[in-house]
Scaffold this active site. Sequence first.
Site, short mmCIF file in Angstrom:
data_model
loop_
_atom_site.label_atom_id
_atom_site.label_comp_id
_atom_site.label_asym_id
_atom_site.label_seq_id
_atom_site.Cartn_x
_atom_site.Cartn_y
_atom_site.Cartn_z
N ASN A 172 -7.63 -12.37 5.28
CA ASN A 172 -8.36 -13.51 4.71
C ASN A 172 -7.48 -14.30 3.75
O ASN A 172 -7.97 -15.07 2.93
CB ASN A 172 -9.66 -13.06 4.03
CG ASN A 172 -9.41 -12.21 2.81
OD1 ASN A 172 -8.32 -11.66 2.63
ND2 ASN A 172 -10.41 -12.09 1.93
N SER A 205 0.87 -1.18 0.00
CA SER A 205 0.00 0.00 0.00
C SER A 205 0.90 1.23 0.00
O SER A 205 2.12 1.11 -0.01
CB SER A 205 -0.94 -0.02 1.22
OG SER A 205 -0.21 -0.20 2.42
N GLN A 220 -0.66 -15.01 3.74
CA GLN A 220 -0.26 -13.84 4.52
C GLN A 220 -0.19 -14.17 6.01
O GLN A 220 0.76 -13.79 6.70
CB GLN A 220 -1.24 -12.69 4.29
CG GLN A 220 -1.13 -12.06 2.91
CD GLN A 220 -2.13 -10.93 2.68
OE1 GLN A 220 -3.06 -10.75 3.47
NE2 GLN A 220 -1.95 -10.19 1.61
N ASP A 280 -12.38 -13.83 7.09
CA ASP A 280 -13.02 -12.78 6.29
C ASP A 280 -13.67 -11.81 7.28
O ASP A 280 -14.53 -12.21 8.06
CB ASP A 280 -14.07 -13.43 5.38
CG ASP A 280 -14.88 -12.42 4.57
OD1 ASP A 280 -14.83 -11.21 4.87
OD2 ASP A 280 -15.59 -12.85 3.64
N GLY A 299 -7.16 -6.34 7.54
CA GLY A 299 -6.62 -6.37 6.19
C GLY A 299 -5.14 -6.06 6.24
O GLY A 299 -4.63 -5.18 5.56
N VAL A 348 -6.10 -0.03 6.85
CA VAL A 348 -5.26 0.63 5.86
C VAL A 348 -5.49 0.01 4.48
O VAL A 348 -5.23 -1.17 4.27
CB VAL A 348 -3.76 0.53 6.25
CG1 VAL A 348 -2.88 1.13 5.16
CG2 VAL A 348 -3.52 1.22 7.59
N CYS A 362 1.38 -1.03 -12.10
CA CYS A 362 2.32 -0.01 -11.59
C CYS A 362 2.37 1.21 -12.49
O CYS A 362 2.34 2.35 -12.01
CB CYS A 362 3.72 -0.62 -11.44
SG CYS A 362 3.85 -1.84 -10.11
#
EC number: 2.1.1.122
Length: 350
Positions: free
Chosen positions: A153, A91, A157, A179, A129, A195, A325
């Site tokens: 979720n 992010s 990660q 979730d 998140g 965020v 990008c």
Amino acid sequence: MGSSAGEIMGRLMKGEIEDEELKKLIRHQWDRRIEWGYKPTHEKQLAFNLDFIKGLKEMVMSGEIDTMNKETYELPTAFLEAVFGKTVKQSCCYFKDENSTIDEAEEAAHELYCERAQIKDGQTVLDIGCGQGGLVLYIAEKYKNCHVTGLTNSKAQANYIEQQAEKLELTNVDVIFADVTKFDTDKTYDRILVVETIEHMKNIQLFMKKLSTWMTEDSLLFVDHISHKTFNHNFEALDEDDWYSGFIFPKGCVTILSSSTLLYFQDDVSALDHWVVNGMHMARSVEAWRKKLDETIEAAREILEPGLGSKEAVNQVITHIRTFCIGGYEQFSYNNGEEWMITQILFKKK
């Protein structure tokens, strides 16, 4: 601009579009979005925005997150580590000056979140998140008496964060694999951080109501999201000539709010403070990611091929990420970062 959406996509996937041409093609789509979003009078602009907000309040809580996870977030960790900065932050990063590196900008963003969310040692913190856990680990390391929980979720990660916490010998980190729209808990947290996650929500009223149940009277909720300064829009094709939007995100996955839209969702929380971060910080973030990918392109291909199964599939993923990008740079650098930008709002429980 002369070519049909199908022709452009065909050329793009064959690798026939050079970066300079791609920038122009994408910029044209953002020009069209600007023309679509701005209305001739303030009265019409307000009505347009309120119609959009009313529509959100009639929807289910979130968009097509599962589809997006498969297409965007479930890439090998080694690949993510090669492309992003040292905390694998996917992010907006915060560049304090012209010479800031992507690693420094990741840390500066985490520092800014903590300052604006009023993080203090000893608090319980929930990061919703949480991605690869860069912010979770940053807080856990800096504030040793905080207990930090990340919610994601994505199983990949969650596993990554647990591994990193173990490597750093952090005992004040938990990860919840769930979730958020279906998850519930009796726990409350001193600070809740969201965020660049609210973009995947539709019925924000329901989402904010849910978050408020995890807050006490003294809790604070910090929300950071991609925004346009004036209008709301779904990240979806405007029409059949918009080849770009649907290529970047599956339909129904991402909503970009205006910088003031969240102020219309104060049934269960009240805004205490409100900031914007110029879009050039996001533009520089995506540009740094593209450069890192280009510099490590052969290694990136080797990492991706076993999981994707063919060179063609690898090329498609790399084309998608590079286009994301390049397109992100055109979007967030538009009008010197004064169109699309980052909005941050601090709320308390009502």
